[in-house]
Design an enzyme around this catalytic site. Structure first.
Site, PDB file in Angstrom:
ATOM      1  N   ALA A  88      18.545  15.036  10.316  1.00 38.03           N
ATOM      2  CA  ALA A  88      17.297  15.279  11.044  1.00 38.03           C
ATOM      3  C   ALA A  88      17.243  16.745  11.471  1.00 38.03           C
ATOM      4  CB  ALA A  88      17.178  14.366  12.256  1.00 38.03           C
ATOM      5  N   PHE A  89      16.038  17.216  11.752  1.00 38.26           N
ATOM      6  CA  PHE A  89      15.859  18.651  12.016  1.00 38.26           C
ATOM      7  C   PHE A  89      16.628  19.111  13.246  1.00 38.26           C
ATOM      8  CE2 PHE A  89      13.203  19.725  15.706  1.00 38.26           C
ATOM      9  CZ  PHE A  89      12.835  18.468  16.147  1.00 38.26           C
ATOM     10  N   LYS A  90      17.017  18.178  14.108  1.00 39.52           N
ATOM     11  CA  LYS A  90      17.695  18.592  15.336  1.00 39.52           C
ATOM     12  C   LYS A  90      19.039  19.271  15.063  1.00 39.52           C
ATOM     13  CE  LYS A  90      15.147  15.641  18.414  1.00 39.52           C
ATOM     14  NZ  LYS A  90      14.300  14.884  17.478  1.00 39.52           N
ATOM     15  N   ASP A  91      19.623  19.003  13.894  1.00 39.66           N
ATOM     16  CA  ASP A  91      20.852  19.720  13.531  1.00 39.66           C
ATOM     17  C   ASP A  91      20.629  21.229  13.461  1.00 39.66           C
ATOM     18  OD1 ASP A  91      22.502  17.448  13.195  1.00 39.66           O
ATOM     19  OD2 ASP A  91      21.785  17.158  11.147  1.00 39.66           O
TER      20      ASP A  91
ATOM     21  N   MET B  32      21.053  22.232  17.057  1.00 35.38           N
ATOM     22  CA  MET B  32      22.220  21.715  17.776  1.00 35.38           C
ATOM     23  C   MET B  32      23.526  22.307  17.254  1.00 35.38           C
ATOM     24  SD  MET B  32      21.946  19.726  20.331  1.00 35.38           S
ATOM     25  CE  MET B  32      20.814  18.368  20.228  1.00 35.38           C
TER      26      MET B  32
END
Ligand SMILES: *Cc1c(COP(=O)(O)O)cnc(C)c1O
Length: 474
Positions: A118-121, A124
């Protein structure tokens, strides 16, 4: 570059000083005192840069207290083809965020090729390396407390697992994430990772985090840090791929580009807003919501009316099941002319469970800031997934489908439209099977993850319970 609070009553701080924290002491969110500006000549120089060099060009204008060579090393360590390697067949993982052309003037920007799909990587992984750097320098430790509707939690845990000086306490709504999301998080056995399943919805979990953060004595004593989407380090990391996407679909800087962003907490699209404020030639920023359409309601009417957990639906794009968009305050601060007193007044009513009305600002929202919006529902999502496969041969996940559905309605013929791909379809297998009648392709290294042993604690939505849990585990 110093950082100030949207509520105007906290002292200005440096990047490293706000990196480990969440809300400012006055309850606001941090923003740079002013946005750096990239000129046409700057943009031309940035056009051909690699992802790492582009990230450095942008971050070095916003990070005031990490030496340039250290910052460069942190970025180079983060954005590698190995970490962002889950690319579709034919794509180059050296690009980090490759673009997929669906048809003329319609693109997907692949943001989900990191370890948790997911784009949150994107943000993060950088945050994990920044935390480790800053903590090592000061010899301190931090206890990260966060709330997740699915993707933030796994992205945070994969970024922080095994990192020295860091513990993660991650709250999630009990039995409301997909099986794959649950398995990704709960199968981590690392000693510094604590999964807490809250009997409630995401907003209940987020309210617990906010309550702990507002207990200043507890927060200081237990060194509570945050990585949820209000963290400035995450927003700033997300600014980079708007530039990357813009350069990928244009020949020169005279062409404007629109972006459609599947939205929940308003973090991703807030980064797009900031990129636009920095001079990136963005035409429209299209906010796409699912059935939880509080933001769509605001951008259509000017009334922002967050909803309680009883009115937050559990949908097939669960990472957007949010009815109180934390980062929205950052945009509103800019909208009302950086007036902290005005923001205090507006959130004074929201924090009491009320609403606010910015109808008189709506022409500005569109003309000056480029925001428009739309929403999607389960039937739209299923149909968009099917049509995208049929027409373009591309399989997309449910969140990206919400974005594409809205983009197709709101794009104009002359302006390239880039839809942000916020997750890979493998992450939401059940919904994909419903749409296509087949299991979406999964990276081989993640086969069988649901069968691994899981480590988690079930807890009522009770602030004292989470405090006691933190005390017992530090
Ligand atoms: C988190 C998330 C979103 C929403 O992003 P915000 O920054 O909260 O607006 C959309 N899609 C997916 C897959 C996500 O994980």
């Amino acid at each position: 570059m110093k950082y100030i609070s949207t509520r105007g009553q906290s002292p200005a701080l440096s990047f490293s000083e706000i990196l480990l924290g969440g809300l400012a002491p006055d309850g606001g969110l941090y923003l740079p005192k002013q946005y750096p500006h990239f000129s046409d000549a700057d943009l031309t120089a940035m056009r051909s840069m690699s992802y790492c060099n582009l990230a450095f060009a942008i971050l070095s204008r916003l990070v005031d207290d990490i030496p340039a060579s250290d910052l460069k090393a942190i970025i180079d360590k983060t954005y590698t083809a190995e970490v962002y390697g889950f690319t579709r067949a034919g794509q180059n993982s050296e690009d980090i965020t490759p673009t997929v052309k669906l048809e003329d003037n319609l693109y997907l920007l692949s943001l989900s090729n990191g370890p948790t799909l997911a784009f949150k990587d994107m943000a993060m992984q950088l945050l994990g390396n920044l935390f480790e750097y800053v903590l090592a320098k000061t010899g301190e430790t931090t206890n990260i407390l966060g709330a997740t509707s699915g993707d933030t939690g796994s992205a945070a845990e994969y970024a922080m697992r095994g990192k020295k000086g860091v513990r993660v306490f991650m709250l999630s709504p009990h039995q409301k994430m997909s099986r794959f999301q649950t398995a990704q998080m709960f199968s981590l056995q690392d000693d510094n990772i604590f999964n807490i399943a809250v009997t409630g919805v995401f907003d209940d979990a987020q309210d617990m985090v906010k309550a702990v953060s507002n207990d200043h004595a507890f927060k200081a004593k237990y060194k509570i840090g945050a990585v949820n989407s209000i963290n400035w380090g995450r927003i700033v990391a997300q600014v980079v791929y708007y530039f990357k996407g813009y350069f990928a679909v244009t020949q020169n800087n005279s062409q404007k580009v629109s972006f459609t962003v599947p939205s929940g907490n308003f973090g991703n699209v807030c980064a797009g807003h900031i990129a636009r404020m920095m001079g990136l030639p963005i035409d429209k920023l299209v906010v796409a919501t699912n059935e939880n359409d509080v933001l769509d309601e605001f951008f259509k009417t000017g009334v922002y009316k967050p909803r309680g957990s009883a009115n937050t639906y559990h949908t097939s794009s669960p990472s957007m099941d949010i009815s109180k968009a934390s980062n929205f305050e950052r945009f509103v601060y800019d909208l009302v002319g950086k007036d902290g007193a005005k923001v205090r007044e507006l959130w004074g009513s929201v924090d009491q469970g009320g609403a606010f009305d910015l109808t008189s600002y709506m022409s500005k929202v569109k003309a000056e800031f480029g925001f428009i919006s739309g929403s999607s529902n389960h039937a739209n999502r299923m149909q968009t997934i099917r049509q995208t496969k049929k027409k373009y041969g591309v399989v997309i996940d449910t969140h990206t489908a919400d974005g594409l559905k809205v983009a197709l309605e709101l794009r104009d013929a002359k302006t390239p439209m880039v839809v942000l791909e916020t997750a890979l379809p493998a992450k939401f297998e059940d919904a994909l099977v419903e749409a296509l009648g087949e299991v979406p392709p999964r990276p081989a290294s993640l086969n069988g993850i649901e069968a691994l042993p899981q480590k988690f604690t079930v807890m009522d939505a009770n602030v004292e319970a989470i405090k006691a849990f933190i005390v017992a585990n530090t």
